[in-house]
Design a protein around this motif. Structure first.
Motif, PDB file in Angstrom:
ATOM      1  N   GLY A   1       0.650  -0.915  -0.134  1.00  0.00           N
ATOM      2  CA  GLY A   1       0.037   0.016  -0.112  1.00  0.00           C
ATOM      3  C   GLY A   1       0.874   1.242  -0.108  1.00  0.00           C
ATOM      4  O   GLY A   1       0.354   2.237  -0.051  1.00  0.00           O
ATOM      5  N   SER A   2       1.982   1.055   0.121  1.00  0.00           N
ATOM      6  CA  SER A   2       3.175   2.219   0.265  1.00  0.00           C
ATOM      7  C   SER A   2       3.934   2.233  -0.953  1.00  0.00           C
ATOM      8  O   SER A   2       4.239   1.343  -1.705  1.00  0.00           O
ATOM      9  CB  SER A   2       3.841   2.319   1.280  1.00  0.00           C
ATOM     10  OG  SER A   2       4.683   1.309   1.584  1.00  0.00           O
ATOM     11  N   VAL A   3       4.742   3.252  -1.156  1.00  0.00           N
ATOM     12  CA  VAL A   3       5.974   3.447  -2.081  1.00  0.00           C
ATOM     13  C   VAL A   3       7.044   3.873  -1.499  1.00  0.00           C
ATOM     14  O   VAL A   3       6.815   4.259  -0.370  1.00  0.00           O
ATOM     15  CB  VAL A   3       5.361   4.378  -3.154  1.00  0.00           C
ATOM     16  CG1 VAL A   3       4.447   4.037  -4.051  1.00  0.00           C
ATOM     17  CG2 VAL A   3       5.527   5.912  -2.764  1.00  0.00           C
ATOM     18  N   THR A   4       8.118   3.297  -1.864  1.00  0.00           N
ATOM     19  CA  THR A   4       9.492   3.818  -1.329  1.00  0.00           C
ATOM     20  C   THR A   4       9.762   5.341  -1.678  1.00  0.00           C
ATOM     21  O   THR A   4       9.317   5.796  -2.436  1.00  0.00           O
ATOM     22  CB  THR A   4      10.779   2.892  -1.627  1.00  0.00           C
ATOM     23  OG1 THR A   4      10.835   3.081  -3.220  1.00  0.00           O
ATOM     24  CG2 THR A   4      10.299   1.305  -1.525  1.00  0.00           C
ATOM     25  N   LEU A   5      10.811   5.697  -0.939  1.00  0.00           N
ATOM     26  CA  LEU A   5      11.146   7.262  -1.129  1.00  0.00           C
ATOM     27  C   LEU A   5      11.846   7.148  -2.444  1.00  0.00           C
ATOM     28  O   LEU A   5      11.656   8.048  -3.238  1.00  0.00           O
ATOM     29  CB  LEU A   5      12.151   7.706   0.089  1.00  0.00           C
ATOM     30  CG  LEU A   5      12.687   9.065  -0.102  1.00  0.00           C
ATOM     31  CD1 LEU A   5      11.407   9.767   0.146  1.00  0.00           C
ATOM     32  CD2 LEU A   5      13.711   9.203   1.019  1.00  0.00           C
ATOM     33  N   GLU A   6      12.730   6.207  -2.754  1.00  0.00           N
ATOM     34  CA  GLU A   6      13.442   5.957  -4.006  1.00  0.00           C
ATOM     35  C   GLU A   6      12.553   5.956  -5.249  1.00  0.00           C
ATOM     36  O   GLU A   6      12.469   6.723  -6.318  1.00  0.00           O
ATOM     37  CB  GLU A   6      14.350   4.758  -4.046  1.00  0.00           C
ATOM     38  CG  GLU A   6      15.683   4.959  -2.950  1.00  0.00           C
ATOM     39  CD  GLU A   6      15.105   4.639  -1.756  1.00  0.00           C
ATOM     40  OE1 GLU A   6      15.970   4.946  -1.023  1.00  0.00           O
ATOM     41  OE2 GLU A   6      13.883   4.155  -1.454  1.00  0.00           O
ATOM     42  N   GLU A   7      11.342   5.311  -4.992  1.00  0.00           N
ATOM     43  CA  GLU A   7      10.106   5.450  -6.120  1.00  0.00           C
ATOM     44  C   GLU A   7       9.572   6.475  -6.169  1.00  0.00           C
ATOM     45  O   GLU A   7       9.348   6.909  -7.287  1.00  0.00           O
ATOM     46  CB  GLU A   7       9.192   4.063  -5.909  1.00  0.00           C
ATOM     47  CG  GLU A   7       9.599   2.726  -6.026  1.00  0.00           C
ATOM     48  CD  GLU A   7       8.952   1.619  -5.219  1.00  0.00           C
ATOM     49  OE1 GLU A   7       8.905   0.638  -5.973  1.00  0.00           O
ATOM     50  OE2 GLU A   7       7.995   2.057  -4.449  1.00  0.00           O
ATOM     51  N   MET A   8       9.285   7.151  -5.345  1.00  0.00           N
ATOM     52  CA  MET A   8       8.609   8.487  -5.400  1.00  0.00           C
ATOM     53  C   MET A   8       9.439   9.401  -6.291  1.00  0.00           C
ATOM     54  O   MET A   8       9.129  10.137  -6.969  1.00  0.00           O
ATOM     55  CB  MET A   8       8.495   9.075  -4.001  1.00  0.00           C
ATOM     56  CG  MET A   8       7.681  10.549  -3.824  1.00  0.00           C
ATOM     57  SD  MET A   8       7.476  11.242  -2.540  1.00  0.00           S
ATOM     58  CE  MET A   8       9.188  11.881  -2.289  1.00  0.00           C
ATOM     59  N   VAL A   9      10.859   9.595  -5.611  1.00  0.00           N
ATOM     60  CA  VAL A   9      12.148  10.538  -6.308  1.00  0.00           C
ATOM     61  C   VAL A   9      12.099  10.068  -7.805  1.00  0.00           C
ATOM     62  O   VAL A   9      12.029  11.038  -8.736  1.00  0.00           O
ATOM     63  CB  VAL A   9      13.324  10.517  -5.652  1.00  0.00           C
ATOM     64  CG1 VAL A   9      14.350  10.950  -6.595  1.00  0.00           C
ATOM     65  CG2 VAL A   9      13.186  10.625  -4.351  1.00  0.00           C
ATOM     66  N   ALA A  10      12.075   8.806  -8.220  1.00  0.00           N
ATOM     67  CA  ALA A  10      12.165   8.418  -9.663  1.00  0.00           C
ATOM     68  C   ALA A  10      10.852   8.712 -10.564  1.00  0.00           C
ATOM     69  O   ALA A  10      11.027   9.045 -11.519  1.00  0.00           O
ATOM     70  CB  ALA A  10      12.293   6.771  -9.652  1.00  0.00           C
ATOM     71  N   GLY A  11       9.920   8.806  -9.893  1.00  0.00           N
ATOM     72  CA  GLY A  11       8.557   9.241 -10.513  1.00  0.00           C
ATOM     73  C   GLY A  11       8.369  10.534 -10.480  1.00  0.00           C
ATOM     74  O   GLY A  11       7.279  10.990 -10.777  1.00  0.00           O
ATOM     75  N   GLY A  12       9.456  11.460 -10.063  1.00  0.00           N
ATOM     76  CA  GLY A  12       9.031  12.902  -9.801  1.00  0.00           C
ATOM     77  C   GLY A  12       8.936  13.813 -11.158  1.00  0.00           C
ATOM     78  O   GLY A  12       8.976  12.859 -12.232  1.00  0.00           O
ATOM     79  N   ASP A  13       8.458  14.663 -10.985  1.00  0.00           N
ATOM     80  CA  ASP A  13       8.251  15.719 -12.358  1.00  0.00           C
ATOM     81  C   ASP A  13       9.688  16.251 -13.013  1.00  0.00           C
ATOM     82  O   ASP A  13      10.056  16.949 -12.556  1.00  0.00           O
ATOM     83  CB  ASP A  13       7.294  16.743 -11.765  1.00  0.00           C
ATOM     84  CG  ASP A  13       6.901  17.749 -13.129  1.00  0.00           C
ATOM     85  OD1 ASP A  13       7.398  17.377 -14.237  1.00  0.00           O
ATOM     86  OD2 ASP A  13       6.245  18.690 -12.821  1.00  0.00           O
ATOM     87  N   PRO A  14       9.966  15.726 -14.105  1.00  0.00           N
ATOM     88  CA  PRO A  14      11.233  16.003 -14.583  1.00  0.00           C
ATOM     89  C   PRO A  14      11.293  17.629 -15.018  1.00  0.00           C
ATOM     90  O   PRO A  14      12.342  17.936 -15.299  1.00  0.00           O
ATOM     91  CB  PRO A  14      11.042  15.222 -16.003  1.00  0.00           C
ATOM     92  CG  PRO A  14       9.693  14.842 -16.415  1.00  0.00           C
ATOM     93  CD  PRO A  14       9.096  14.642 -15.114  1.00  0.00           C
ATOM     94  N   GLY A  15      10.003  18.037 -15.305  1.00  0.00           N
ATOM     95  CA  GLY A  15       9.803  19.561 -15.461  1.00  0.00           C
ATOM     96  C   GLY A  15       9.990  20.527 -14.243  1.00  0.00           C
ATOM     97  O   GLY A  15       9.762  21.698 -14.632  1.00  0.00           O
ATOM     98  N   PHE A  16      10.170  19.947 -13.168  1.00  0.00           N
ATOM     99  CA  PHE A  16       9.974  20.547 -11.928  1.00  0.00           C
ATOM    100  C   PHE A  16      11.067  21.788 -11.744  1.00  0.00           C
ATOM    101  O   PHE A  16      12.196  21.444 -11.847  1.00  0.00           O
ATOM    102  CB  PHE A  16      10.100  19.587 -10.728  1.00  0.00           C
ATOM    103  CG  PHE A  16       9.767  20.270  -9.236  1.00  0.00           C
ATOM    104  CD1 PHE A  16       9.114  21.362  -9.122  1.00  0.00           C
ATOM    105  CD2 PHE A  16      10.814  20.159  -8.531  1.00  0.00           C
ATOM    106  CE1 PHE A  16       9.118  21.774  -7.632  1.00  0.00           C
ATOM    107  CE2 PHE A  16      11.116  20.684  -7.588  1.00  0.00           C
ATOM    108  CZ  PHE A  16      10.317  21.764  -6.716  1.00  0.00           C
TER     109      PHE A  16
END
Length: 601
Positions: A142-157
């Motif tokens: 039910g959760s995601v890892t910190l690394e997964e969240m970072v990898a899925g970040g907005d590339p245009g941020f």
């Protein structure tokens, strides 16, 4: 960007520190297993900010954090406020209902946690706005890892544009009060208010706090004092933080980190004193024991002379005797404790007994007592380092105004006063009057030099059946100062003929006492009825009574058969007593103390 010396947001403060000290160590764990420089801190915070932005977190959104003291807390919190978001900590000891309350009040869609708390967050998420649970040390279902969240970040941020858009009046964090009298309230603190607090407290250390200073972070980050000192102060100044996941490991962490700045709640200083007392009492070498006792005798004479002099001037003979005692004995004790490099020691969050402060001063660690509350960013008054008056909480910090209401309540006004309680205008109006005065709930006296002495809580006064007004905190503090074995004391006596007390034992100290006295079973229920334990507690009560007026003296006491844990029925996560809950839960025991045969002496 504003002048580096005067940042207007914590984003600017953090970026300025990173630019000045990129290769200095910012965050570490005991033993150096994890070591993060300021440059790496900034890089990781930037990446996490991008990941949070990818989850839709933006300016004004809240992000819940539920972790022990670990570097990832600092990374996630700092990342969030660089987005203009509002990170806040959830007490690890909160029950599911309390977690749901604060998440609901905050309206958080994202929670960052460690594995051991993920299940609780996931269980309450369905009844709140939480959509994403991010785990920093694994991935429970039910959760995601910190690394997964970072990898899925907005590339245009656009990180740079994001933090530069943050304004001084934006809310920096929420501090949820620990709920002594009801559901937690969310104190809203802005960037400007926290920076005002940091500026006001800068003078507490001669020369200020800087990149060469070291802090140990061990109290909950949901606690305003810990967050202010070991998070915001560190990034404002460049000080190094050693994160300690379990406060029980504090003695070892002190020896490892050799802190130059240490904030402690009163219980920390009480335990230090009691530990030294025990070392001296059980020292087998009589000559060494006598040397330590003599050194402390000289040291107490020095402290008494310093406190008696308006300017802190000490007769030359007393000063020289103290110098020798310090060189030969006291400095070696400080080194043993890991406090030999300590430059600033602070105590706050609750009243501390004057004899504890006197002892620490004698040891060569003048502890500065401060007073404050979450609603004023942690501290509103503080003893000046060169003019400490034991028994007071010092004068107002620079920029802060104080006054007493007609009933003696301490009122405070200034740039450190909170924005308000989140989504609670009614209780905000109760706390801050139309003229901007924050009503503290503490009763106080202010002397001609502006030094404040807290005399009690407005809503916690004991008024005996004879009409005598007493502060329970003063009575309780006297008992706590008399014994390491006592963890908490509750004085009871409102509308009663005399004072009685409930005593909760410190599990570690009580177990050690049991071992020394041949008590085989150290269970709290067994120890509560053991004659040796009762005798030791009785001796502490007698010692406290010797310092109290007759009407304040404890006539009877009962040792409760359980330990009181932070976040439980009896005490809050910040170790404050839940008085109403305690008197209700232990009503039968209290009634027995008043109805026992015979009139107390």
């Amino acid at each position: 960007m504003a002048d580096l010396d005067f940042p207007v947001t914590m984003c600017e403060a953090f970026q300025a520190t990173t630019a000045r000290h990129p290769q200095e160590v910012a965050l570490r764990t005991p033993g150096g297993a994890v070591t993060i420089t300021w440059d790496a801190y900034a890089s990781q915070a930037r990446q996490i900010a991008g990941g949070l932005a990818g989850l839709g977190v933006g300016r004004g959104d809240t992000v819940a954090l539920m972790m022990t003291n670990r570097p990832e807390f600092h990374l996630a919190d700092t990342a969030a406020f660089h987005l203009g978001a509002i990170p806040f900590s959830v007490y690890n000891t909160f029950a599911a209902e309390q977690i749901a309350q604060v998440l609901g009040n905050a309206g958080s869609r994202v929670a960052v946690c460690e594995q051991q708390f993920a299940r609780q967050l996931l269980e309450v998420a369905s009844g709140t706005a939480v959509e994403h649970v991010v785990c920093v040390d694994g991935r429970p279902d039910g959760s995601v890892t910190l690394e997964e969240m970072v990898a899925g970040g907005d590339p245009g941020f656009g990180f740079e544009a994001s933090w530069r858009a943050v304004q001084p009046d934006d809310v920096l964090t929420l501090i949820y009060t620990s709920g002594t009298t009801g559901p937690p309230k969310g104190v809203e603190i802005t960037h400007a208010q926290m920076l005002a607090e940091l500026a006001a407290t800068e003078a507490l250390m001669p020369g200020g706090i800087g990149a060469g200073d070291r802090l140990v972070s061990y109290l909950p980050m949901a606690h305003i004092a810990e967050r202010c000192v070991c998070h915001y102060r560190a990034m404002f100044s460049g000080a190094q933080v050693t994160s300690l996941a379990d406060a029980k490991g504090l003695p070892g962490a002190l020896a490892d980190a050799r802190p130059t700045v240490l904030f402690g709640v009163p219980r920390v200083w009480e335990k230090l004193k009691a530990g030294i007392d025990a070392l001296v009492a059980y020292e087998p070498d009589q000559a060494r024991r006598q040397a330590v006792q003599e050194a402390f005798k000289v040291a107490h004479q020095y402290v008494d002379a310093a406190q008696a002099s308006p300017g802190g001037q000490v007769p030359a003979g007393v000063a020289e005797a103290y110098r020798q005692a310090d060189e030969q004995v006291l400095s070696k004790i400080r080194q043993l404790l890991g406090l030999d490099q300590l430059r600033l020691a602070l105590s706050g969050a609750a009243p501390i007994a004057p004899e504890i402060l006197t002892f620490m001063f004698a040891l060569g660690i003048p502890v500065i007592e401060v007073w404050g509350m979450s609603e004023c960013c942690g501290a509103g008054t503080a003893n000046p380092p060169d003019a400490i008056r034991i028994g007071t909480v010092g004068p107002a910090l620079p920029g802060v105004q104080l006054k007493l209401a007609d009933d003696g309540e301490l009122l405070l006004r200034g740039p450190i006063v909170m924005k308000g309680y989140r989504n609670d205008p009614a209780r905000t109006a109760e706390a801050i009057d139309p003229d901007g005065w924050l009503h503290s709930g503490d009763l106080a006296a202010i002397d001609e030099d502006g030094y404040v002495r807290i005399t009690g809580r407005k809503k916690e006064l004991i008024i005996s059946s004879a009409g005598k007004n007493m502060s329970p905190a003063a009575i309780e503090g006297a008992v706590l100062a008399a014994s390491l074995m006592i963890a908490q004391v509750v004085a009871v006596g409102d509308r009663r003929p005399y004072i009685v007390a409930l005593v909760a034992l410190d599990p570690e100290a009580a177990a050690a006492f049991a071992a020394q006295h041949g008590i085989a079973d150290p269970a709290p229920a067994v120890l509560a009825d053991h004659p040796a334990i009762r005798a030791a507690v009785g001796a502490a009560v007698d010692a406290a009574n010797a310092r109290l007026s007759r009407v304040e003296q404890i006539k009877r006491f009962a040792i409760v058969p359980v330990s009181w844990e932070p976040g439980g029925d009896e005490i809050t996560p910040t170790m404050k007593l839940k008085r109403h809950a305690i008197t209700a839960k232990y009503a039968d025991i209290i009634e027995t103390l008043y109805t026992s045969a015979g009139e107390p002496a």
